[in-house]
Scaffold this active site. Structure first.
Site, PDB file in Angstrom:
ATOM      1  CB  SER A  13      -0.984   0.002   1.177  1.00 26.54           C
ATOM      2  OG  SER A  13      -0.317   0.134   2.407  1.00 26.54           O
ATOM      3  CG  HIS A 109      10.043   1.240  11.702  1.00 25.51           C
ATOM      4  ND1 HIS A 109      10.118  -0.127  11.530  1.00 25.51           N
ATOM      5  CD2 HIS A 109       9.855   1.441  13.029  1.00 25.51           C
ATOM      6  CE1 HIS A 109       9.992  -0.726  12.708  1.00 25.51           C
ATOM      7  NE2 HIS A 109       9.832   0.207  13.630  1.00 25.51           N
TER       8      HIS A 109
HETATM    9  C1  GAR Z   1       3.883  -0.701   6.696  1.00 25.64           C
HETATM   10  O1  GAR Z   1       3.127  -0.470   7.840  1.00 25.64           O
HETATM   11  C2  GAR Z   1       5.339  -0.331   6.917  1.00 25.64           C
HETATM   12  O2  GAR Z   1       5.485   0.785   7.740  1.00 25.64           O
HETATM   13  C3  GAR Z   1       5.871  -1.569   7.593  1.00 25.64           C
HETATM   14  O3  GAR Z   1       5.258  -2.636   6.906  1.00 25.64           O
HETATM   15  C4  GAR Z   1       3.979  -2.203   6.416  1.00 25.64           C
HETATM   16  C5  GAR Z   1       3.916  -2.506   4.942  1.00 25.64           C
HETATM   17  O4  GAR Z   1       2.639  -2.233   4.440  1.00 25.64           O
HETATM   18  N1  GAR Z   1       7.287  -1.634   7.509  1.00 25.64           N
HETATM   19  C6  GAR Z   1       8.067  -2.155   8.462  1.00 25.64           C
HETATM   20  O5  GAR Z   1       7.630  -2.645   9.484  1.00 25.64           O
HETATM   21  C7  GAR Z   1       9.563  -2.083   8.176  1.00 25.64           C
HETATM   22  N2  GAR Z   1      10.315  -2.278   9.356  1.00 25.64           N
HETATM   23  P1  GAR Z   1       2.422  -2.054   2.878  1.00 25.64           P
HETATM   24  O6  GAR Z   1       3.022  -3.291   2.221  1.00 25.64           O
HETATM   25  O7  GAR Z   1       0.940  -2.010   2.701  1.00 25.64           O
HETATM   26  O8  GAR Z   1       3.110  -0.789   2.455  1.00 25.64           O
END
Ligand code: GAR
Length: 214
Positions: A13, A109
């Site tokens: 996303s 993050h």
């Molecule tokens: C997001 O919340 C991002 O901040 C987190 O993973 C999710 C990915 O969502 N990242 C971490 O935890 C990195 N340490 P997405 O695939 O929908 O962007």
């Protein structure tokens, strides 16, 4: 025209938010490739449907982290990126890889770093009794979830919050904050000196919750 490569492991996303803002706001940039360590990452399919080049480098196919990192860098460098955007890329990257992209790799993050590095950030924030939570965009350094902070967004932790409700509130902010920070980078509006990032136009590097501003 700056060339952006996005790395992800799942839903994607944040990648979508970057791709869409880049097109809608006419940044001097283009997302030239999306790479995942997981072939079934939903974000890969989304990118491919939009005609963005995609690649998979499956970490399970490599004996060592160094071998995985080397192949990942080889694939990425075929796209000649000016900027790497980690968007939910859930593999630890080795120091050699990180140094290769030093100053041109951003991560998002879901916590107010340096608090709550690693996993389960929202659950840990609730368990710690935090009244504020949020998200951080930072330059990547070899230490996990550390590195010069580009921007942060803050949300309240509300009574009755669970991991799901808090993560949804934070994610909404991620989708605003990350594209903004990436745009600053591609427009050359970030300065990094002595580990501190400055937005050269003086635009706020913090997104506060509406309740604080009103
Ligand atoms: C997001 O919340 C991002 O901040 C987190 O993973 C999710 C990915 O969502 N990242 C971490 O935890 C990195 N340490 P997405 O695939 O929908 O962007």
């Amino acid at each position: 025209m700056k060339r952006i490569v996005i790395l992800l492991s799942g839903r994607g996303s944040n990648m979508q938010a970057v791709v869409e803002r880049c097109a809608a706001e006419g940044w001097p940039a283009r997302v030239v490739g999306v790479v995942s360590n997981k072939a079934d990452a939903a974000g890969l399919a989304w990118a491919a449907e939009r005609g963005i080049a995609t690649a998979v480098v499956d970490h399970k196919a490599f004996q060592t982290r160094e071998a995985f990192d080397a192949e990942l860098a080889r694939v990425i460098d075929l796209w000649g990126p000016d900027l790497l955007v980690l968007a939910g890329f859930m593999r630890i990257l080795g120091a050699g890889f990180v140094r290769h992209y030093e100053g041109r790799m951003l991560n998002v993050h879901p916590s107010l770093l340096p608090a709550f590095t690693g996993l389960h950030t929202h659950r840990r924030a609730i368990e710690a009794g935090c009244k504020l939570a949020g998200v951080t965009v930072h330059f990547v350094t070899p230490e996990l979830d550390h590195g010069p902070i580009v921007a942060q967004a803050v949300v309240p932790v509300l009574p009755g919050d669970d991991e799901e409700s808090l993560s949804a509130r934070v994610l909404e902010r991620e989708h605003l904050l990350y594209p903004r920070a990436v745009r600053w980078f591609v427009e050359g509006r970030l300065q990094l000196a002595d580990g501190i990032v400055t937005q050269l136009d003086g635009e706020s590097q913090v997104l506060w919750p509406a309740s604080v501003l009103s």
